[in-house]
Enzyme design. Structure first.
Site, short mmCIF file in Angstrom:
data_model
loop_
_atom_site.label_atom_id
_atom_site.label_comp_id
_atom_site.label_asym_id
_atom_site.label_seq_id
_atom_site.Cartn_x
_atom_site.Cartn_y
_atom_site.Cartn_z
N LEU A 507 24.69 -13.99 1.79
CA LEU A 507 24.57 -14.21 0.35
C LEU A 507 23.91 -13.03 -0.35
O LEU A 507 24.13 -12.78 -1.53
CB LEU A 507 23.73 -15.47 0.07
CG LEU A 507 24.35 -16.79 0.51
CD1 LEU A 507 23.32 -17.90 0.47
CD2 LEU A 507 25.52 -17.14 -0.39
N GLY A 508 23.08 -12.33 0.38
CA GLY A 508 22.38 -11.20 -0.21
C GLY A 508 21.17 -10.85 0.63
O GLY A 508 20.98 -11.40 1.72
N GLY A 510 17.11 -10.65 0.58
CA GLY A 510 15.91 -11.11 -0.13
C GLY A 510 14.73 -10.24 0.22
O GLY A 510 14.88 -9.20 0.87
N PHE A 512 12.25 -10.54 2.33
CA PHE A 512 11.92 -10.23 3.72
C PHE A 512 13.11 -10.24 4.66
O PHE A 512 12.96 -10.29 5.86
CB PHE A 512 10.75 -11.08 4.25
CG PHE A 512 10.97 -12.56 4.23
CD1 PHE A 512 11.84 -13.19 5.11
CD2 PHE A 512 10.25 -13.35 3.34
CE1 PHE A 512 12.00 -14.55 5.11
CE2 PHE A 512 10.41 -14.73 3.34
CZ PHE A 512 11.28 -15.33 4.21
N GLY A 513 14.32 -10.15 4.12
CA GLY A 513 15.48 -10.05 5.00
C GLY A 513 16.72 -10.66 4.39
O GLY A 513 16.70 -11.09 3.23
N PRO A 514 17.83 -10.69 5.17
CA PRO A 514 19.08 -11.21 4.62
C PRO A 514 19.08 -12.74 4.47
O PRO A 514 18.33 -13.42 5.17
CB PRO A 514 20.12 -10.79 5.67
CG PRO A 514 19.36 -10.60 6.92
CD PRO A 514 17.95 -10.22 6.55
N VAL A 515 19.93 -13.22 3.58
CA VAL A 515 20.09 -14.67 3.39
C VAL A 515 21.56 -15.01 3.65
O VAL A 515 22.45 -14.32 3.17
CB VAL A 515 19.71 -15.09 1.94
CG1 VAL A 515 19.81 -16.59 1.77
CG2 VAL A 515 18.32 -14.62 1.59
N LYS A 529 17.29 -18.02 5.37
CA LYS A 529 16.59 -16.74 5.17
C LYS A 529 16.15 -16.26 6.52
O LYS A 529 15.38 -16.94 7.21
CB LYS A 529 15.34 -16.98 4.32
CG LYS A 529 15.51 -16.75 2.87
CD LYS A 529 14.13 -16.74 2.23
CE LYS A 529 14.22 -16.71 0.74
NZ LYS A 529 12.90 -16.73 0.12
N ASP A 626 5.41 -14.41 -8.34
CA ASP A 626 6.60 -13.56 -8.39
C ASP A 626 7.74 -14.28 -9.11
O ASP A 626 8.88 -14.29 -8.65
CB ASP A 626 7.00 -13.15 -6.97
CG ASP A 626 7.89 -11.90 -6.99
OD1 ASP A 626 7.92 -11.21 -8.02
OD2 ASP A 626 8.54 -11.62 -5.97
O1 ACK Z 1 21.40 -13.81 -6.59
P1 ACK Z 1 21.97 -14.35 -5.36
O2 ACK Z 1 23.40 -14.60 -5.22
O3 ACK Z 1 21.11 -15.64 -4.91
O4 ACK Z 1 21.46 -13.42 -4.15
C1 ACK Z 1 20.25 -13.83 -3.65
C2 ACK Z 1 20.25 -13.65 -2.14
O5 ACK Z 1 20.39 -14.95 -1.56
C3 ACK Z 1 18.94 -13.04 -1.63
O6 ACK Z 1 17.84 -13.78 -2.05
C4 ACK Z 1 20.69 -15.88 -2.56
N1 ACK Z 1 19.96 -17.11 -2.21
C5 ACK Z 1 18.68 -17.24 -1.83
N2 ACK Z 1 18.38 -18.53 -1.60
C6 ACK Z 1 19.53 -19.23 -1.82
C7 ACK Z 1 19.87 -20.61 -1.76
N3 ACK Z 1 18.96 -21.54 -1.42
N4 ACK Z 1 21.12 -20.96 -2.08
C8 ACK Z 1 22.03 -20.03 -2.46
N5 ACK Z 1 21.78 -18.71 -2.52
C9 ACK Z 1 20.53 -18.31 -2.21
C10 ACK Z 1 20.19 -15.32 -3.87
#
Ligand code: ACK
Length: 816
Positions: A507-508, A510, A512-515, A529, A626
């Site tokens: 998804l991206g 974050g 402290f690392g990839p999600v 995460k 934050d």
């Molecule tokens: O802006 P985004 O698409 O939404 O990209 C970031 C990425 O992971 C790194 O933080 C996505 N993300 C984080 N937590 C969640 C979650 N619970 N559900 C869906 N996307 C998430 C976040």
């Protein structure tokens, strides 16, 4: 030659005129008032004269209160200003009031219903300027031509015989009394109802009169200042109000912004105080939930289809776009197999194509509805006593609102099969409730027994000096005092769920690392995460997040489902948020159009509630540290959820603030006292929240904001516009839906209060929530902190540190 004759006649005419003295309340045909002269009502309440609003140079003839000369209640030549001080107001022998300019051209005139004898114009004690004949009968009155103000005794509505309507219209701006965009009027179609219009469009509806009040105008409560009146007969419909104590002043005004307010004069403070304001929330917007749906501000989401109806566009409905409304699940057949579903405490639907009768009983009303194939609903015409009379609706039901108190009963026509279905559903829910209560009771008893057995067993083990690994993960919190329990996920399950952490599932990245996105075997969508192995600080944040967020539950906080700690892997598993983060919407040209005002306001209020929970309502006092657009995630219904608690800190007991040497956060969202001195408190989160509001309203990032001609950041730009009295220029031009300007301006105002330089000036979150959801008077904001992109230009100076250009969480510098 003709022109010269005309001038001579005029000269002769004016040489006869006598200028009215300053305290007169009348002028007769041989008198006039020139610019500077005035009329004063006999009791000294109102004054008539020439004025220029604000900085305008144009001259108008108007009426104002003697004790508040800037409060203009009526303007004669609102659409035809004079451009110098040469105006003269007089009354002709035919009983016509005329306003003449320097060339004796008629700028404005009244009309007379018939030729009078001895006409005289008089400013009455009510603020009504009248022309009357020798018998005292009125030939003309200013109350028949209202401007933006409703005064006691003024009757607003329609004369069905003459076809004349009397309604309020806003000024164009505070400096231009010309007819503006907004009006409040009685819509005479069907059962007459009070509507708030923007141009030709209905903006909101106070509804029809039910004997006590307009059904959607709850502010109209019994009070010691005034009494409401409503008259409806074959000849006319009008409403007005009467003062209960004549020494009090009360007026109702529709402002150039579209906000309408009732104001009462308070001698003690020598000012007007707001008694009520229109347009308090989303549900007030006309047809906000579309046809055949109800709006309830206490529900989330606020819109729901009527029982037995389904959304016309389920996809939009799920995205909180309710405009398409709902349709029946089962079509109505026109036969005897119809019944009615009763709704209590509702604002009746739009009555513009309804039918009414004052004398029928409710039973007769129901019978009449059943007899007419297109009748869709009925209600009492008058709710006083037992209720009586009848209102019938045909076709779609638009703009129904549910109240906790107030409103009235509405009966909606349904096929019997649908009513049976609803009855079964109700009985089932009742049974379910009983089952839940019984089940919960049994569960509590069972748990208590298991707890007791476990306690005895653990005690036994401890006595033997042994510990066993439980199926849950234990973490000490910061004080090392409390144990945390959190479901542990198996690595293989997470590996399967995320397709072996495939790039397609990513998804991206974050803090402290990839999600990764994943789907568990039970079908649940999750976000994983994964702590990157190179992240040193990350492990602390990882633990911190588990400790803090596992204890919290709120609908505006992202839910931590569990963790996975196995084979050098540290992972946090969250509920999946299909609409990702807020920043991917507001700062994206194409996607930001999807965020209409209602959604933006819903998001701001949701974040405010989540933050309030963290600060005041949860077991701990938690400072997020934050808060930013990329840490707000959006669920399926665009509900906001605060995420990323890696930097959060908890305070116990009465502790209010703390200091750190390691300043971490995101530039652009950090408060001055935190960024410079490392002081953090709930007020540093309030600052970040203020930045967030201004970003949501403007669609611009605070950091990296550019506006030609200055080096201000978004906060500085917002402040500048505020000081120049043009805050509306801050509003995101990409948002095109309907929303009251005053609501958006209120959000800007609250945003500026949150980003004030001094933490003690900033409101706490409970005050913020209160300000966002009411129409109360707001305090004046002081200058914001960090309002330029150049720290030098701000009053606080920073020491050391470099900023990253991206909106990522950064360690800034060691605090002084
Ligand atoms: O802006 P985004 O698409 O939404 O990209 C970031 C990425 O992971 C790194 O933080 C996505 N993300 C984080 N937590 C969640 C979650 N619970 N559900 C869906 N996307 C998430 C976040």
């Amino acid at each position: 030659m003709e022109a010269i004759n005309h001038l001579l006649v005029c000269y002769f005419f004016f040489s006869l005129l006598r200028t009215s003295t300053s305290q007169d309340s009348t002028i007769t045909p041989n008198q006039s008032i020139s610019d500077g002269g005035t009329l004063v009502s006999a009791d000294g309440s109102f004054q008539l004269g020439f004025f220029s609003p604000g900085n305008s140079k144009s001259r108008y003839v108007g009426i104002w209160y003697m004790l508040s000369s800037e409060t203009i209640v009526w303007v004669a030549n609102r659409n035809a200003p004079l451009h110098d001080h040469s105006g003269i107001l007089t009354v002709t022998g035919d009983g016509v009031l005329v306003l003449l300019n320097s060339t004796n051209g008629i700028v404005w005139s009244s009309n007379a219903s018939r030729p009078p004898e001895n006409p005289v114009a008089q400013l009455l004690d009510t603020g009504n300027l009248v022309v009357k004949d020798g018998n005292g009968d009125f030939l003309w009155q200013s109350f028949d031509y209202p401007c933006d103000t409703h005064l006691p005794g003024m009757e607003l509505g329609w004369n069905f015989v003459t076809g004349q309507g009397r309604f309020l219209t806003s000024w164009k701006s505070t400096e231009d009394p010309a007819q503006g965009e907004f009006s409040i009027r009685i819509d005479p179609r069907g059962l007459p109802q009070m509507v708030f219009m923007e141009g030709a469009r209905i903006k909101a509806r106070a509804g029809s009169w039910n004997g006590l009040r307009f059904t959607g105008y709850l502010e109209l409560r019994t009070n010691p200042v005034f009494e409401f009146q409503f008259v409806l007969n074959e000849k006319e419909v009008y409403y007005g109000f009467k003062l209960l104590n004549n020494s009090v002043f009360s007026r109702y005004v529709v402002k150039p912004s579209g906000v309408s307010q009732r104001l009462n004069w308070v001698d003690r403070t020598h000012s007007w105080e707001i008694f009520s304001t229109s347009q308090a929330d989303q549900c007030e917007n006309y047809g906000f939930c579309g046809a055949n749906a109800t709006c309830n501000i206490n529900n989330s989401p606020v819109c729901a289809c009527l029982e037995g109806f389904l959304p016309n566009s389920p996809k939009d409905w799920d995205l909180a776009d309710w405009a398409a409304g709902c349709s029946r699940r089962t079509l109505l057949e026109c036969n005897d197999t119809n019944g009615f579903q009763k709704y209590t405490r509702v604002k009746l639907p739009d009555t513009s194509s309804s039918w009414f009768n004052k004398t029928l009983t409710l039973k007769e009303c129901k019978g009449l509805c059943l007899k007419n194939c297109s009748c869709t609903a009925y209600a009492d015409f008058d709710v006083r006593g037992e209720g009586s009379g009848c209102v019938l609706w045909f076709g779609s039901l638009v703009d129904i609102r549910e109240y906790a108190t107030g409103g009235q009963d509405l009966y909606i026509r349904m096929p019997i099969s649908e009513l049976d279905h609803l009855e079964k559903k109700r009985r089932f829910s009742k049974k379910k409730l009983v089952a839940i209560i019984v089940g919960s009771a049994l569960l509590v008893v069972g748990m208590a027994i298991i707890g007791l057995v476990l306690y005895i067993w653990k005690k036994k083990l401890r006595n033997q000096g042994t510990t066993k690994r439980s199926h849950k993960k234990d973490y000490d919190n910061e004080d090392g005092k409390e144990d945390m329990e959190l479901p542990i996920f198996d690595l293989t399950a997470i590996d399967n769920a995320t397709n072996s952490f495939s790039n397609n599932n990513k998804l991206g990245e974050g803090g402290f690392g990839p999600v990764y996105k994943g789907i568990l075997l039970d079908g649940r969508d999750i976000a994983v995460k994964r702590l990157s192995k190179s992240s040193g600080q990350g492990l602390n944040e990882f633990k911190n997040e588990i400790i803090l967020i596992a204890k919290l539950q709120h609908r505006n906080l992202v839910k931590l489902l569990g963790c996975c700690i196995q084979e050098n892997e540290n992972m946090l598993i969250y509920e999946y948020m299909p609409n990702k983060s807020l920043d991917s919407f507001i700062f994206d040209h194409a996607k930001s159009k999807l965020l209409n005002w209602h959604r933006r306001i819903h998001i701001i209020r949701g974040v405010a509630k989540g933050l309030l929970y963290l600060h005041e309502d949860s077991r701990l006092r938690i400072i997020h540290r934050d808060l930013k657009a990329s840490n707000i995630l959006l669920d399926n219904d665009m509900n906001p959820k605060i995420s990323d608690f890696g930097l959060a800190r908890s305070f116990g007991g009465d502790q209010d603030e703390s200091k750190t040497n390691l300043i971490v956060g995101t530039y652009g969202y950090m408060s001055p006292e935190y960024a410079v001195h490392g002081h953090y408190s709930v007020k540093s989160d309030v600052f970040s929240f203020g930045v967030l509001i201004l970003e949501i309203v403007s669609g611009k990032k605070n950091r990296g904001f550019y506006h030609k001609g200055n080096h201000l950041n978004l906060l500085g730009h917002a402040w500048k516009l505020w000081m120049e009295d043009k805050p509306m220029e801050l509003i995101d031009s990409l948002v095109g839906d309907m929303c009251t300007l005053s609501t958006v301006l209120r959000h800007i105002h609250v945003g500026l209060l949150c980003v004030q330089q001094r933490p003690e000036d900033r409101p706490n979150m409970s005050f913020v929530v209160q300000m966002l959801s009411s129409e109360s008077k707001l305090p004046k904001p002081n200058q914001p902190g960090f309002f330029t992109d150049s720290p030098k230009a701000d009053s606080s100076s920073t020491k050391g540190g470099t900023y990253s250009g991206n909106e990522i969480t950064v360690t800034l510098f060691e605090a002084r």
